[in-house]
Write a protein that holds these residues in place. Sequence first.
Motif, PDB file in Angstrom:
ATOM      1  N   ALA A 179       0.543  -0.958   0.362  1.00  8.45           N
ATOM      2  CA  ALA A 179      -0.176  -0.283  -0.199  1.00  8.45           C
ATOM      3  C   ALA A 179       0.808   1.340  -0.162  1.00  8.45           C
ATOM      4  O   ALA A 179       0.237   2.449  -0.576  1.00  8.45           O
ATOM      5  CB  ALA A 179      -1.422   0.230   1.359  1.00  8.45           C
ATOM      6  N   ILE A 180       2.173   1.393   0.998  1.00 12.94           N
ATOM      7  CA  ILE A 180       2.988   2.402   0.813  1.00 12.94           C
ATOM      8  C   ILE A 180       3.472   2.303  -0.438  1.00 12.94           C
ATOM      9  O   ILE A 180       4.838   3.540  -0.403  1.00 12.94           O
ATOM     10  CB  ILE A 180       3.001   2.714   2.317  1.00 12.94           C
ATOM     11  CG1 ILE A 180       4.417   1.624   2.687  1.00 12.94           C
ATOM     12  CG2 ILE A 180       2.184   2.401   2.764  1.00 12.94           C
ATOM     13  CD1 ILE A 180       5.184   1.677   4.104  1.00 12.94           C
ATOM     14  N   GLY A 181       3.442   1.990  -1.579  1.00 15.70           N
ATOM     15  CA  GLY A 181       5.431   1.721  -2.444  1.00 15.70           C
ATOM     16  C   GLY A 181       6.183   1.372  -2.040  1.00 15.70           C
ATOM     17  O   GLY A 181       7.154   0.837  -2.757  1.00 15.70           O
ATOM     18  N   PHE A 182       6.432   0.022  -0.736  1.00 14.93           N
ATOM     19  CA  PHE A 182       7.089  -0.529  -0.444  1.00 14.93           C
ATOM     20  C   PHE A 182       7.858  -1.781  -1.254  1.00 14.93           C
ATOM     21  O   PHE A 182       9.175  -2.293  -1.407  1.00 14.93           O
ATOM     22  CB  PHE A 182       7.606  -1.407   1.614  1.00 14.93           C
ATOM     23  CG  PHE A 182       8.896  -1.850   1.649  1.00 14.93           C
ATOM     24  CD1 PHE A 182       9.792  -1.598   1.041  1.00 14.93           C
ATOM     25  CD2 PHE A 182       8.346  -2.866   1.647  1.00 14.93           C
ATOM     26  CE1 PHE A 182      11.062  -2.155   1.503  1.00 14.93           C
ATOM     27  CE2 PHE A 182       9.268  -3.516   2.210  1.00 14.93           C
ATOM     28  CZ  PHE A 182      10.769  -3.264   2.152  1.00 14.93           C
ATOM     29  N   GLY A 183       6.725  -2.147  -1.931  1.00 14.07           N
ATOM     30  CA  GLY A 183       6.660  -3.040  -2.821  1.00 14.07           C
ATOM     31  C   GLY A 183       6.422  -4.615  -1.808  1.00 14.07           C
ATOM     32  O   GLY A 183       4.768  -5.171  -2.708  1.00 14.07           O
ATOM     33  N   THR A 184       6.448  -5.212  -0.493  1.00 17.90           N
ATOM     34  CA  THR A 184       5.850  -6.223  -0.088  1.00 17.90           C
ATOM     35  C   THR A 184       5.122  -6.258   1.671  1.00 17.90           C
ATOM     36  O   THR A 184       6.140  -5.289   1.997  1.00 17.90           O
ATOM     37  CB  THR A 184       6.383  -7.584  -0.188  1.00 17.90           C
ATOM     38  OG1 THR A 184       7.768  -7.022  -0.009  1.00 17.90           O
ATOM     39  CG2 THR A 184       6.283  -7.725  -1.475  1.00 17.90           C
ATOM     40  N   ASP A 185       4.433  -6.786   1.234  1.00 17.68           N
ATOM     41  CA  ASP A 185       4.168  -6.279   2.944  1.00 17.68           C
ATOM     42  C   ASP A 185       4.985  -7.367   3.705  1.00 17.68           C
ATOM     43  O   ASP A 185       5.234  -8.159   3.799  1.00 17.68           O
ATOM     44  CB  ASP A 185       2.983  -6.951   3.468  1.00 17.68           C
ATOM     45  CG  ASP A 185       1.446  -6.245   2.083  1.00 17.68           C
ATOM     46  OD1 ASP A 185       2.070  -5.459   2.385  1.00 17.68           O
ATOM     47  OD2 ASP A 185       0.368  -6.740   2.286  1.00 17.68           O
ATOM     48  N   LEU A 186       5.271  -6.546   5.148  1.00 22.42           N
ATOM     49  CA  LEU A 186       5.874  -6.910   6.831  1.00 22.42           C
ATOM     50  C   LEU A 186       5.820  -7.727   7.354  1.00 22.42           C
ATOM     51  O   LEU A 186       4.995  -6.717   7.947  1.00 22.42           O
ATOM     52  CB  LEU A 186       7.867  -6.730   5.867  1.00 22.42           C
ATOM     53  CG  LEU A 186       8.775  -6.786   5.233  1.00 22.42           C
ATOM     54  CD1 LEU A 186       9.392  -5.422   5.501  1.00 22.42           C
ATOM     55  CD2 LEU A 186       8.915  -7.813   4.663  1.00 22.42           C
ATOM     56  N   PRO A 187       5.994  -9.367   8.447  1.00 17.69           N
ATOM     57  CA  PRO A 187       5.930  -9.284   9.646  1.00 17.69           C
ATOM     58  C   PRO A 187       6.549  -7.276  10.454  1.00 17.69           C
ATOM     59  O   PRO A 187       7.141  -7.105  10.657  1.00 17.69           O
ATOM     60  CB  PRO A 187       6.391  -9.931   9.703  1.00 17.69           C
ATOM     61  CG  PRO A 187       6.850 -10.836   8.850  1.00 17.69           C
ATOM     62  CD  PRO A 187       6.813  -9.692   8.069  1.00 17.69           C
ATOM     63  N   ALA A 188       5.034  -7.329  11.697  1.00 13.61           N
ATOM     64  CA  ALA A 188       5.913  -6.264  12.082  1.00 13.61           C
ATOM     65  C   ALA A 188       7.005  -5.725  12.888  1.00 13.61           C
ATOM     66  O   ALA A 188       7.668  -4.723  13.232  1.00 13.61           O
ATOM     67  CB  ALA A 188       4.760  -5.214  12.773  1.00 13.61           C
ATOM     68  N   SER A 189       7.195  -6.957  13.627  1.00 11.67           N
ATOM     69  CA  SER A 189       8.800  -7.644  14.529  1.00 11.67           C
ATOM     70  C   SER A 189       9.326  -7.110  13.347  1.00 11.67           C
ATOM     71  O   SER A 189      10.433  -6.340  14.075  1.00 11.67           O
ATOM     72  CB  SER A 189       8.178  -8.809  15.049  1.00 11.67           C
ATOM     73  OG  SER A 189       7.590  -9.817  13.737  1.00 11.67           O
ATOM     74  N   VAL A 190       9.198  -7.678  12.595  1.00 15.71           N
ATOM     75  CA  VAL A 190      10.765  -7.446  11.535  1.00 15.71           C
ATOM     76  C   VAL A 190      11.257  -5.905  11.321  1.00 15.71           C
ATOM     77  O   VAL A 190      11.938  -5.454  10.651  1.00 15.71           O
ATOM     78  CB  VAL A 190      10.065  -8.283   9.788  1.00 15.71           C
ATOM     79  CG1 VAL A 190      11.783  -7.318   8.698  1.00 15.71           C
ATOM     80  CG2 VAL A 190      10.372  -9.784  10.139  1.00 15.71           C
TER      81      VAL A 190
END
Length: 285
Positions: A179-190
């Motif tokens: 959604a924010i243009g980073f590319g892929t979703d990540l776990p919050a803890s990462v």
Amino acid sequence: MLDTQQRVLTEDFRFPSGPAMLSARLYRPVSEPEIVIVLNSATGVPRDYYRYFAQWLAEEQGMACLTYDYRDFGHSLSGDLNKSTVTMADWALIDMPAARAEMRRRFPKAKQWTIGHSVGAMLGPVQPDIGQIDRMIGVCSGLVTLKDHPWPYRALAWLFWYGHAPLLARLLGYLPGKAIGFGTDLPASVYWQWRKWCTAPLNYVPEIGLDLPAAKWSETGTPADLFAFEDDEMVPPDAVWRLADLYGPDTKQHLLSASEFGLTEVGHIGAFARRNAAVWPRLIA
């Protein structure tokens, strides 16, 4: 599966890493390889991004290459992302060694190289199995802080660490990278551990001996090559050379420019893009 045109065997499978099962794809030549490679991805970059490089290794170089996704990411996501407690240290200290163990099981007689992209080599000096690696190749891997980034990219990095990204990570329980243009979703803890390291006054080095083991790479005698690109704004050369200090005094440092390969840009992610294949022979020379 055999690609009859390129003469490359591919296999999709899962392998164990601690309590997790990681999704992998193996590219290999028809003949038995003398060198096999584990390719550790950059943060937020799925394994399939590296498929053309892996195919090239198998078809043109006769090397087998394992690509895979870290736990709770990409094809290795096993549950709700917002419930994940995995950290970047888990990826480095458990998943990366597990991938190498899988390749040793499959190719016990072959020499084994690790090619790490960004985070894929950043924590190499503190991993538990480094004595079993025959060569480490780090591409755009470094100990980076906000002050390393040139302007105006530094402003974008500041927003990623202090602006909308942490707010969304707290609200949703994961980083909505798509959604924010980073590319892929990540776990919050990462994301939180990554943020801690990249916004520290120096880098993640103060955590060694606390959250991370001591760096012992220089004791192994294993060769390491670190590659930096002049136009990498995310992990600039100075950050790469800082990491080289952890790998030890014998680490080979390579500064590359896009122009020497007839390219207009490479940057942080582009070294493994198909359009930049001219770079690939230099990385494994």
